[in-house]
Design a protein around this motif. Structure first.
Motif, PDB file in Angstrom:
ATOM      1  N   UNK A  53       0.829  -1.207   0.000  1.00 24.56           N
ATOM      2  CA  UNK A  53       0.000   0.000   0.000  1.00 24.56           C
ATOM      3  C   UNK A  53       0.862   1.254   0.000  1.00 24.56           C
ATOM      4  N   UNK A  54       1.968   1.207   0.735  1.00 25.17           N
ATOM      5  CA  UNK A  54       2.866   2.350   0.759  1.00 25.17           C
ATOM      6  C   UNK A  54       3.523   2.578  -0.582  1.00 25.17           C
ATOM      7  N   UNK A  55       3.911   1.502  -1.253  1.00 23.96           N
ATOM      8  CA  UNK A  55       4.549   1.655  -2.561  1.00 23.96           C
ATOM      9  C   UNK A  55       3.573   2.212  -3.585  1.00 23.96           C
ATOM     10  N   UNK A  56       2.332   1.822  -3.500  1.00 18.87           N
ATOM     11  CA  UNK A  56       1.305   2.391  -4.382  1.00 18.87           C
ATOM     12  C   UNK A  56       1.145   3.885  -4.107  1.00 18.87           C
ATOM     13  N   UNK A  57       1.206   4.267  -2.837  1.00 17.75           N
ATOM     14  CA  UNK A  57       1.096   5.685  -2.485  1.00 17.75           C
ATOM     15  C   UNK A  57       2.259   6.485  -3.060  1.00 17.75           C
ATOM     16  N   UNK A  58       3.450   5.910  -3.025  1.00 16.75           N
ATOM     17  CA  UNK A  58       4.603   6.589  -3.610  1.00 16.75           C
ATOM     18  C   UNK A  58       4.436   6.740  -5.119  1.00 16.75           C
ATOM     19  N   UNK A  59       3.907   5.729  -5.755  1.00 18.75           N
ATOM     20  CA  UNK A  59       3.695   5.790  -7.202  1.00 18.75           C
ATOM     21  C   UNK A  59       2.670   6.845  -7.583  1.00 18.75           C
ATOM     22  N   UNK A  60       1.761   7.144  -6.671  1.00 15.96           N
ATOM     23  CA  UNK A  60       0.720   8.136  -6.945  1.00 15.96           C
ATOM     24  C   UNK A  60       1.130   9.549  -6.542  1.00 15.96           C
ATOM     25  N   UNK A  69       8.234  10.381   3.880  1.00 14.29           N
ATOM     26  CA  UNK A  69       7.344  10.268   5.037  1.00 14.29           C
ATOM     27  C   UNK A  69       6.021  10.983   4.773  1.00 14.29           C
ATOM     28  N   UNK A  70       6.103  12.179   4.192  1.00 11.91           N
ATOM     29  CA  UNK A  70       4.881  12.924   3.886  1.00 11.91           C
ATOM     30  C   UNK A  70       4.033  12.167   2.871  1.00 11.91           C
ATOM     31  N   UNK A  71       4.671  11.643   1.827  1.00  7.91           N
ATOM     32  CA  UNK A  71       3.937  10.931   0.780  1.00  7.91           C
ATOM     33  C   UNK A  71       3.251   9.678   1.306  1.00  7.91           C
ATOM     34  N   UNK A  72       3.778   9.112   2.383  1.00  7.40           N
ATOM     35  CA  UNK A  72       3.221   7.879   2.958  1.00  7.40           C
ATOM     36  C   UNK A  72       2.215   8.137   4.075  1.00  7.40           C
ATOM     37  N   UNK A  73       1.964   9.401   4.385  1.00  5.36           N
ATOM     38  CA  UNK A  73       1.048   9.724   5.477  1.00  5.36           C
ATOM     39  C   UNK A  73      -0.327   9.094   5.256  1.00  5.36           C
ATOM     40  N   UNK A  74      -0.792   8.357   6.244  1.00  9.46           N
ATOM     41  CA  UNK A  74      -2.097   7.704   6.166  1.00  9.46           C
ATOM     42  C   UNK A  74      -2.112   6.415   5.374  1.00  9.46           C
ATOM     43  N   UNK A 105       3.137   2.841   7.920  1.00  7.92           N
ATOM     44  CA  UNK A 105       3.642   3.211   9.238  1.00  7.92           C
ATOM     45  C   UNK A 105       4.760   4.247   9.162  1.00  7.92           C
ATOM     46  N   UNK A 106       5.526   4.237   8.076  1.00 10.21           N
ATOM     47  CA  UNK A 106       6.590   5.219   7.911  1.00 10.21           C
ATOM     48  C   UNK A 106       6.027   6.623   7.674  1.00 10.21           C
ATOM     49  N   UNK A 107       4.746   6.711   7.387  1.00 13.78           N
ATOM     50  CA  UNK A 107       4.129   7.986   7.084  1.00 13.78           C
ATOM     51  C   UNK A 107       3.854   8.849   8.286  1.00 13.78           C
ATOM     52  N   UNK A 108       4.879   9.122   9.062  1.00 13.68           N
ATOM     53  CA  UNK A 108       4.805  10.071  10.175  1.00 13.68           C
ATOM     54  C   UNK A 108       5.614  11.284   9.763  1.00 13.68           C
ATOM     55  N   UNK A 109       4.982  12.385   9.353  1.00 11.47           N
ATOM     56  CA  UNK A 109       5.718  13.527   8.804  1.00 11.47           C
ATOM     57  C   UNK A 109       6.612  14.246   9.806  1.00 11.47           C
ATOM     58  N   UNK A 110       6.353  14.065  11.101  1.00 10.78           N
ATOM     59  CA  UNK A 110       7.153  14.739  12.123  1.00 10.78           C
ATOM     60  C   UNK A 110       7.142  16.248  11.899  1.00 10.78           C
ATOM     61  N   UNK A 111       5.928  16.799  11.760  1.00 10.65           N
ATOM     62  CA  UNK A 111       5.787  18.230  11.473  1.00 10.65           C
ATOM     63  C   UNK A 111       6.533  19.082  12.495  1.00 10.65           C
TER      64      UNK A 111
END
Length: 258
Positions: free
Chosen positions: A23-30, A212-217, A220-226
């Motif tokens: 799912x994360x790799x698909x998010x990166x592709x999008x 990290x931003x691209x994987x948000x939601x 698990x790596x999608x923690x942007x640490x704003x």
């Protein structure tokens, strides 16, 4: 979006990571990442964004490749001397992965065009070399609701952080530097020097934070640490984190009086 067999093979080492997965790799592709500056920071950053499978890259730079760039901007070759950096960088991406949609913009970002350039991006990665451009990009990101990964480099020091001033309680880049830096002049690598490998470290950290931003939601790596600014000191070496608080009086993201 489904990943084709060849893309599954290419990104197999990502997909087996529980923190990314399919799912994360698909998010990166999008994802669409806008890279402002294709020099010392942008050069290694865009390499790792492309390698991560980011589906769309917009590369912005108004400068041309010079011999002194080759010490740290490793996507360029001697045959690129005199070429626009954005065009040469886009050619590197095309040779690396034909599946990536890449668009080169050979222009300087300012307040007149920043809004159009960041519109629709998943995240903007800014590695430019002056505060006026950085603040124009940051303000445009706040107005458009687009996250910003900011990366900066000087001599043996680097800093990287994710900002989301459009979100409640979160700081923007202007909250960090204030209003005094809306100027074209700033320290330069030509005057102060920079270790080439430092550009690779900071650019890679920038790519990591943008991912990290691209994987948000989505993973698990999608923690942007704003608002967590990573400060890297290359001479020691050491890495420490500071928290950038939201400035309620910030001209870009603060709360209007009344």
């Amino acid at each position: 979006m489904a990943l084709t067999p060849d893309r599954l093979e290419r990104f197999a080492r990502h997909i087996v990571l529980p923190e990314i997965g399919g799912a994360g790799q698909v998010a990166l592709a999008a994802a669409h990442v806008v890279v402002v500056g294709c020099g010392g920071i942008g050069s290694p950053a865009l390499q790792y964004l492309a390698a991560a499978g980011i589906g769309r890259l917009t590369l912005i730079d108004d400068d041309a490749v010079e011999a002194s760039n080759l010490q740290r901007q490793t996507i360029f070759r001697e045959t690129d001397l005199g070429r626009g950096k954005a065009d040469a960088a886009a050619d590197w991406v095309r040779h690396f992965d034909l599946a990536i949609a890449v668009h080169a913009r050979s222009l300087r970002v300012d307040r007149s065009n920043a809004a159009d350039l960041v519109a629709g991006a998943t995240v903007v990665l800014d590695g430019c070399d002056n505060f006026a451009t950085r603040l124009a990009v940051s303000d445009a990101c706040v107005a458009a609701g687009v996250p910003l990964t900011s990366a900066a480099l000087g001599r043996f020091q680097g800093q990287v952080g994710n900002f989301a001033g459009h979100l409640p309680g979160q700081a923007c880049y202007r909250c960090w530097v204030g209003d005094a830096f809306d100027a074209e002049d700033c320290d330069t690598c030509a005057a102060d020097g920079v270790l080439g490998a430092m550009a690779g470290i900071v650019g890679s950290l920038g790519a990591m934070q943008a991912i990290r931003v691209a994987l948000t939601g989505q993973a698990a790596l999608g923690d942007p640490q704003w608002g967590q600014l990573q400060l890297y000191e290359g001479l020691v070496p050491s890495l420490r984190t500071i928290r950038v608080p939201k400035d309620r009086d910030c001209a870009a993201c603060g709360t209007p009086a009344g």
